[in-house]
Design a protein around this motif. Structure first.
Motif, PDB file in Angstrom:
ATOM      1  N   ARG A 180       0.897  -1.472  -0.033  1.00 26.02           N
ATOM      2  CA  ARG A 180       0.056  -0.058  -0.068  1.00 26.02           C
ATOM      3  C   ARG A 180       0.773   1.172   0.016  1.00 26.02           C
ATOM      4  O   ARG A 180       2.103   1.309   0.315  1.00 26.02           O
ATOM      5  CB  ARG A 180      -0.902  -0.103   1.314  1.00 26.02           C
ATOM      6  CG  ARG A 180      -0.341   0.526   2.401  1.00 26.02           C
ATOM      7  CD  ARG A 180      -1.468   0.667   3.492  1.00 26.02           C
ATOM      8  NE  ARG A 180      -1.981   1.969   3.489  1.00 26.02           N
ATOM      9  CZ  ARG A 180      -1.779   3.107   3.788  1.00 26.02           C
ATOM     10  NH1 ARG A 180      -0.416   3.066   4.434  1.00 26.02           N
ATOM     11  NH2 ARG A 180      -2.289   4.064   4.025  1.00 26.02           N
ATOM     12  N   ILE A 181       0.206   2.259  -0.472  1.00 24.50           N
ATOM     13  CA  ILE A 181       1.014   3.578  -0.493  1.00 24.50           C
ATOM     14  C   ILE A 181       0.111   4.774  -0.322  1.00 24.50           C
ATOM     15  O   ILE A 181      -1.197   4.625  -0.534  1.00 24.50           O
ATOM     16  CB  ILE A 181       1.730   3.630  -1.850  1.00 24.50           C
ATOM     17  CG1 ILE A 181       2.814   4.925  -1.535  1.00 24.50           C
ATOM     18  CG2 ILE A 181       0.760   4.044  -2.839  1.00 24.50           C
ATOM     19  CD1 ILE A 181       3.852   5.079  -2.641  1.00 24.50           C
ATOM     20  N   SER A 182       0.544   5.836   0.565  1.00 29.64           N
ATOM     21  CA  SER A 182      -0.361   7.034   0.584  1.00 29.64           C
ATOM     22  C   SER A 182       0.629   8.202   0.308  1.00 29.64           C
ATOM     23  O   SER A 182       1.736   8.076   0.494  1.00 29.64           O
ATOM     24  CB  SER A 182      -1.240   7.034   1.873  1.00 29.64           C
ATOM     25  OG  SER A 182      -0.124   6.854   3.074  1.00 29.64           O
ATOM     26  N   LEU A 183      -0.060   9.213   0.053  1.00 25.95           N
ATOM     27  CA  LEU A 183       0.526  10.339  -0.131  1.00 25.95           C
ATOM     28  C   LEU A 183       1.259  11.083   0.936  1.00 25.95           C
ATOM     29  O   LEU A 183       2.412  11.310   0.958  1.00 25.95           O
ATOM     30  CB  LEU A 183      -0.291  11.576  -0.660  1.00 25.95           C
ATOM     31  CG  LEU A 183      -0.791  11.685  -2.109  1.00 25.95           C
ATOM     32  CD1 LEU A 183      -1.667  12.981  -2.223  1.00 25.95           C
ATOM     33  CD2 LEU A 183       0.418  11.979  -2.882  1.00 25.95           C
ATOM     34  N   ALA A 184       0.439  10.943   2.103  1.00 22.05           N
ATOM     35  CA  ALA A 184       1.101  11.413   3.394  1.00 22.05           C
ATOM     36  C   ALA A 184       1.316  10.327   4.351  1.00 22.05           C
ATOM     37  O   ALA A 184       0.718   9.351   4.121  1.00 22.05           O
ATOM     38  CB  ALA A 184       0.098  12.264   4.178  1.00 22.05           C
ATOM     39  N   GLU A 185       2.490  10.200   5.314  1.00 22.59           N
ATOM     40  CA  GLU A 185       2.702   9.003   6.029  1.00 22.59           C
ATOM     41  C   GLU A 185       1.643   8.277   6.763  1.00 22.59           C
ATOM     42  O   GLU A 185       1.524   7.278   6.818  1.00 22.59           O
ATOM     43  CB  GLU A 185       3.759   9.549   6.911  1.00 22.59           C
ATOM     44  CG  GLU A 185       4.613   8.329   7.512  1.00 22.59           C
ATOM     45  CD  GLU A 185       5.744   8.628   8.367  1.00 22.59           C
ATOM     46  OE1 GLU A 185       6.124   7.955   9.311  1.00 22.59           O
ATOM     47  OE2 GLU A 185       6.262   9.984   8.474  1.00 22.59           O
ATOM     48  N   LEU A 186       0.758   9.366   7.202  1.00 30.31           N
ATOM     49  CA  LEU A 186      -0.333   8.825   7.806  1.00 30.31           C
ATOM     50  C   LEU A 186      -1.672   8.999   7.069  1.00 30.31           C
ATOM     51  O   LEU A 186      -2.603   9.369   7.768  1.00 30.31           O
ATOM     52  CB  LEU A 186      -0.544   9.388   9.360  1.00 30.31           C
ATOM     53  CG  LEU A 186       0.688   8.997  10.405  1.00 30.31           C
ATOM     54  CD1 LEU A 186       0.670   9.945  11.783  1.00 30.31           C
ATOM     55  CD2 LEU A 186       0.908   7.586  10.472  1.00 30.31           C
ATOM     56  N   GLY A 187      -1.634   9.276   5.968  1.00 33.63           N
ATOM     57  CA  GLY A 187      -2.767   9.390   5.167  1.00 33.63           C
ATOM     58  C   GLY A 187      -3.396   8.303   4.616  1.00 33.63           C
ATOM     59  O   GLY A 187      -3.034   7.072   4.962  1.00 33.63           O
TER      60      GLY A 187
END
Ligand SMILES: Cc1cc2nc3c(=O)[nH]c(=O)nc-3n(C[C@H](O)[C@H](O)[C@H](O)COP(=O)(O)OP(=O)(O)OC[C@H]3O[C@@H](n4cnc5c(N)ncnc54)[C@H](O)[C@@H]3O)c2cc1C
Length: 265
Positions: A180-187
């Motif tokens: 998985r990946i998100s734009l913000a570290e905790l996004g």
């Protein structure tokens, strides 16, 4: 949040209690239902009183996960009692605190049908079927990958209740991995890909980057070009503040390729 229009809350104790009156909505963990105004909702019917088992091994080696199984229960399941290596990383993909994980349910996550629904990613990725209770007393099955039809839309008809997810034995035995990946570290997740490989072939399931799950099936390990072409052919990329469509497309390609290399090794 107070739901100011709600006049009644019933705890369902048996299937007969699931006949919904006009304005009634089923309640699972309530982490979304109580998080924003619910205009038109006049009553809640609490599913947690039905006592559905969280995890039940099936006679054919598969696993049934009750819709009211909490994310915490799923993530901490003992392998001897049906736990699977992808459960904890999938739960981690919902970036709520432990307070959310403790009450949010697998079924609530899938029925809410956010593109970034990690239980949709997990169970679509494992090729699970949804067991659905129909209001006339019957039941039907539908692949999770087809139950979620778009951003906040499902194939559930009015009055239908998601009873359980059934994971086939082959998927439990397959080698599998999740990225998985998100734009913000905790996004919120911008792209999630789950891949499995077994004798029947290689499967990559793309979620979060797309409004609904897309399962890419190959008879064996595809080449990098074959996999990239299949990802490109998806053709619909979700757009919201958690990621632009072109970025999500690129990330789905990248994550799928990483999984292909990992599972081919
Ligand atoms: C801080 C925070 C972060 C969050 N992050 C994410 C995230 O990253 N991704 C994400 O997807 N969600 C996220 N959520 C939203 C929500 O918490 C989760 O989707 C959660 O899993 C919903 O499950 P629940 O059991 O609380 O559902 P509820 O709030 O009880 O219900 C959600 C919806 O599903 C329906 N429903 C519930 N169970 C069933 C059933 N068995 N059959 C038919 N309909 C049913 C309800 O009527 C309602 O419409 C977040 C919430 C918070 C507060």
């Amino acid at each position: 949040m107070d739901l100011v229009d709600v006049e009644s809350v019933r705890v369902a104790r048996g299937r007969g209690d699931l006949a919904l009156a006009p304005g009634e909505r089923v309640l699972a963990g309530g982490t979304w239902l109580y998080s924003e105004p619910q205009p038109g909702v006049r009553g809640l019917v609490d599913l947690t009183g039905l006592g559905w088992p969280a995890l039940e091994p099936l006679p054919d080696g598969g696993l049934r996960v009750g819709a009211t199984c909490t994310l915490e229960r799923l993530a901490t399941a003992d392998p001897a009692a049906g736990g699977h290596p992808l459960f904890a990383p999938a739960v981690d993909a919902l970036l709520g605190s432990w307070k959310i994980h403790r009450v949010a349910t697998v079924g609530g996550n899938i029925c809410l049908a956010l593109p970034a629904g990690p239980m949709t990613s997990l169970f679509a990725g494992l090729g699970a079927d949804a067991l659905i209770w129909m209001p006339d007393g019957g039941e039907r099955r539908e692949p999770v990958a087809e139950l979620v039809t778009g951003d906040r839309t499902t194939a559930l008809a009015p009055g239908e209740v998601l009873r359980a997810l059934e994971v086939p034995a082959a998927a439990l035995r397959a080698r599998s991995a999740l990225r998985r990946i998100s734009l913000a570290e905790l996004g919120r997740s911008g792209a999630v890909v789950v891949a499995t490989v077994d004798d029947a072939g290689f499967t990559a399931t793309v979620t979060a980057a797309t409004p609904r799950p897309h399962r890419l099936l190959f008879p064996g390990i595809p080449t990098a070009a074959e996999l990239a072409d299949a990802v490109d052919a998806i053709g619909e990329w979700f757009d919201d503040p958690h990621g632009a469509p072109d970025w999500r497309h690129a990330m789905a390609r990248l994550l799928a390729e990483e999984l292909r290399e990992e599972l081919a090794a």
